[in-house]
Scaffold this active site. Structure first.
Site, PDB file in Angstrom:
ATOM      1  N   CYS A 188       0.880  -1.168   0.000  1.00 32.39           N
ATOM      2  CA  CYS A 188       0.000   0.000   0.000  1.00 32.39           C
ATOM      3  C   CYS A 188       0.917   1.218   0.000  1.00 32.39           C
ATOM      4  CB  CYS A 188      -0.885  -0.038   1.244  1.00 32.39           C
ATOM      5  SG  CYS A 188      -1.881   1.443   1.446  1.00 32.39           S
TER       6      CYS A 188
ATOM      7  N   CYS B 211     -10.967  14.755   4.376  1.00 29.97           N
ATOM      8  CA  CYS B 211     -11.930  13.762   4.879  1.00 29.97           C
ATOM      9  C   CYS B 211     -11.873  13.745   6.405  1.00 29.97           C
ATOM     10  CB  CYS B 211     -11.603  12.380   4.334  1.00 29.97           C
ATOM     11  SG  CYS B 211     -11.546  12.331   2.532  1.00 29.97           S
TER      12      CYS B 211
END
Ligand code: SAH
Length: 344
Positions: free
Chosen positions: A105, A116
């Site tokens: 990742c 966010c």
């Protein structure tokens, strides 16, 4: 004179350099192989080059390789790397092992410009975009850790680390070109997933550029008014525009999109939220990945009950929309989704 970062040069540029220096241009191929395939950190180690050639390179160039500043291992086998860049900024990347796979990742930006409310990375200011080689190096570092600790090569890559990959479009695509190219890791693009919060124009551009990797969208709510509460930039990039772009993507690529979705207690766990998601999913061939919410330090969100998550999966299954529920990995070292925040 400040020396140039040699990995900004294409193979062609490098050939030209050698010719201009009165050397044979095939040297460029050897150097290129060292730089990308072998991930060389310095020129000294390029042992099939003459001392003279190595010194010539040294004179003109630097290799701005990343270094893994700190490596943490979770009790579940997940590894988190704190990666130091040449200008001393730090990003994080994660190795996620399962029985059959090793997934990397990786980050695409230092910090993130999106805000966010549920994500720890959003608390960091966006400092800059990562260069293609800095993205490539993260992948390479995890590939090597996978060989070392798990005795197998890296099998998958997700762009789900820090940053919004579609706001660093060119560099991310250049990195993927190297990751998939024979001069780099030679990995199949089918094993790569780019995750975006939803930048409609750039989703269309991906389709126009005929990319071969997979696309995921962090959806979290299919109701515009709700989504923009937790993902404020969604006010500009509306669900209507995003879904139009996704239809465009599907028409061009014929590849089904994955929606990542967190169900929060008291926020998006009502039947109305479920109906909205099912409706949204009917717009374009897709699958839904319900991801576990990972608590962050200052968040007041709470994961919804098992019961409400089941209500989601059942409704989706009834509508013949593939759905999986993904358990988090690496929480104990803050390596799970949304927890990357350079805490070390
Ligand atoms: N900006 C891109 C890439 C980051 S991916 C994107 O948003 O897709 C990071 C993923 O983790 C996104 O799906 C994001 O919504 C999710 N995420 C963020 N904070 C999280 C948290 N606290 N728990 C679980 N997932 C989270």
């Amino acid at each position: 004179m400040t020396k140039k970062d040699i990995r900004r040069l294409s193979l062609e540029d490098l050939r030209l350099f050698f010719t201009e220096q009165g050397q044979q241009s095939f040297r460029a191929n050897q150097v290129y192989q060292w730089l990308w395939q072998k991930g060389a950190h310095d020129f000294e180690g390029m042992t099939n080059l003459s001392l003279e050639t190595r010194e010539l390179l040294q004179e003109h160039f630097v290799i701005n390789h990343i270094s893994v500043d700190q490596m943490q291992r979770s009790s579940d086998g997940t590894i988190k790397n704190a990666v130091r860049l040449h200008d001393d900024l730090i990003v994080e990347s994660v190795l996620i092992p399962t029985k059959t796979r090793t997934t990397a990742c990786v980050s695409s930006q230092v910090g993130c410009s999106l805000d966010c409310t549920f994500c720890a990375t959003a608390r960091l200011k966006r400092m800059r975009n990562l260069n293609p080689d800095e993205i490539y190096d993260q992948v390479m570092a995890i590939h090597q850790e996978s060989l070392l600790y798990y005795d197998r090569p890296l099998s998958n890559i997700v762009f789900m680390g820090m940053g919004e990959p579609l706001m660093n479009y060119n560099n991310v695509l250049l990195a993927i070109e190297k990751i998939t190219g024979v001069e780099g890791l030679g990995m199949s693009p089918k094993r790569i997933t780019l995750s975006t919060s939803g930048v409609p124009k750039m989703i269309k551009k991906l389709a126009d550029d005929h990319v071969k990797f997979h696309l995921a969208l962090s959806l979290h709510s299919a109701i515009q008014e709700k989504r923009q509460v937790i993902m404020p930039f969604a006010e500009r990039f509306t669900l209507d525009d995003v879904s139009e772009a996704l239809v465009y993507w599907y028409e061009k690529t014929k590849r089904r999109i994955t929606f990542e979705y967190i169900v929060w207690d008291g926020f998006n766990d009502t039947d109305q939220d479920i109906r909205a998601l099912v409706q949204f999913c009917k717009k374009v061939p897709c699958k839904v990945n319900i991801i576990e919410y990972n608590a962050i330090d200052d968040g007041d969100f709470k994961q919804a009950s098992e019961h409400r998550i089941q209500a989601y999966t059942q409704a989706l299954e009834r509508a013949h929309i593939p759905v999986t529920v993904r358990r988090s990995r690496g929480n104990d070292i803050d390596a799970a989704c949304g927890q990357l925040a350079n805490k070390h």
